[in-house]
Design a protein around this motif. Structure first.
Motif, short mmCIF file in Angstrom:
data_model
loop_
_atom_site.label_atom_id
_atom_site.label_comp_id
_atom_site.label_asym_id
_atom_site.label_seq_id
_atom_site.Cartn_x
_atom_site.Cartn_y
_atom_site.Cartn_z
N ILE B 110 1.01 -1.13 0.07
CA ILE B 110 -0.02 0.02 0.05
C ILE B 110 0.84 1.26 -0.03
O ILE B 110 0.77 2.11 -0.82
N VAL B 111 2.24 1.29 0.79
CA VAL B 111 2.86 2.31 0.81
C VAL B 111 3.68 2.50 -0.26
O VAL B 111 3.81 3.48 -0.87
N ARG B 112 4.36 1.47 -0.80
CA ARG B 112 5.10 1.43 -1.97
C ARG B 112 4.62 0.75 -2.99
O ARG B 112 4.71 -0.59 -3.42
N SER B 113 3.69 1.22 -3.81
CA SER B 113 2.64 0.66 -4.97
C SER B 113 3.65 0.00 -6.13
O SER B 113 3.09 -0.87 -6.93
N SER B 114 4.91 0.52 -6.28
CA SER B 114 5.68 0.03 -7.48
C SER B 114 6.32 -1.07 -6.83
O SER B 114 7.45 -1.67 -7.67
N ALA B 115 6.34 -1.82 -5.93
CA ALA B 115 7.18 -2.76 -5.36
C ALA B 115 6.73 -4.20 -6.36
O ALA B 115 5.61 -4.27 -6.52
N GLN B 116 7.80 -4.91 -6.77
CA GLN B 116 7.38 -5.74 -7.79
C GLN B 116 8.20 -7.16 -7.21
O GLN B 116 7.26 -8.17 -6.99
#
Lengths: 198, 198
Positions: B110-116
């Motif tokens: 939620i905090v870092r939306s771009s984490a893959q």
């Protein structure tokens, strides 16, 4: 003056080409990885298809007639005496049909590595099919276990002493199904990998 | 002359800022969608946790003592009389523990939306846990069905006439588990969606 302008123009064109090459520079390697992932996906789907179809056929053709019979009753065991085994056959048949239908999508992903929507569609259906296949396989495993060991507490007797080859056949047909379950987990992992690189 | 140069510099800086704004222009909406997906993912995980924990507790506390007994035997049924139900409790406990452990990852998404990478990791474990949970739930369903209906062909008698409340309790505890299976399919779909937008 005109020549100078022309030279400038050519230089600009060169720069633009260079820029394009730079922009698309990282895409070929990504597409290359995705193509490899898609090919692996195709192979795993084929293997899973063989597993599920084999399981469905092995279970669906299981029956055993004991060499002795009384006047009225013939001792005969068929797979559909137990409803769970019927479910097993149906589940495996559905999943193998789905796997065949998903192969064109898999080929499409090999050709167009950057396709996203079809991949998400496949992730969804893969997961649903994984659940269906696992349900069939593990329900049958529970019944096979009961057939082998019985349960003294609730007076369910082991039937494998009488129907030996029936039990072996049904136990064996679980192998293909459980292998396909493992393959499906890998397929979903590969889809996730490919989606992250699109 | 100096002022002209300064103006040029400012214009350049402006252009660079404009360029940056253009490049990152599409990212905020994408991140917004991904944030929504991550929040939904978090809620679904919480619901699935409640379902699996409830199932584990409901099954794990099931026992029934019949009101009559002979001199030597007390008629008593517990969930661990049937090994499949033990597996059910263990599977549900493992999955609910996993779900609690996965909540921090969900918050991180939620905090870092771009984490893959963490998303791919979760897709893999989610799928594996889905398989485990489905296995436990459907194996128990097969046994519960047998307890209700019995099977005349192989002489397994229905035990639900005697152990009525035992049967109702075990049947009911399947609900939470199967709901969690459906939630897991949705969670995997959401992960696929989020990965395609990273």
């Amino acid at each position: 003056m005109l020549q100078l302008n022309l030279e400038k123009l050519q230089m600009k064109a060169g720069a633009i080409e260079l820029g394009e090459a730079k922009i698309s520079g990282s895409t070929p390697t990504r597409n290359g990885v995705n193509k490899g992932v898609s090919i692996l996906d195709f192979i795993l789907r084929l293997l899973a298809f063989v597993g599920t179809l084999g399981s469905a056929i092995a279970m669906g053709t299981t029956n055993e007639t004991l060499p002795f019979f009384t006047q009225s009753i013939r001792f005969r065991a068929e797979y559909d005496d137990l409803p769970t085994f019927t479910f097993f056959v149906v589940a495996n048949a559905i999943v193998s049909a789905y796997l065949i239908l998903s192969l064109p999508f898999s080929i499409f992903h090999i050709v167009r590595s950057s396709a996203q929507k079809t991949r998400i569609l496949l992730v969804f259906f893969d997961t649903a099919m994984l659940a269906l296949l696992t349900a069939g396989a593990s329900a049958s495993a529970a019944i096979v276990y009961l057939a082998h060991k019985g349960n003294a507490k609730v007076n369910w007797f082991a039937i494998c002493q009488q129907f030996n080859s029936f039990c072996e056949r049904t136990s064996g047909s679980l192998i293909g199904s459980f292998s396909a379950v493992a393959l499906f987990v890998l397929i979903t992992l590969l889809s996730g990998l490919a989606l992250s690189r699109c």
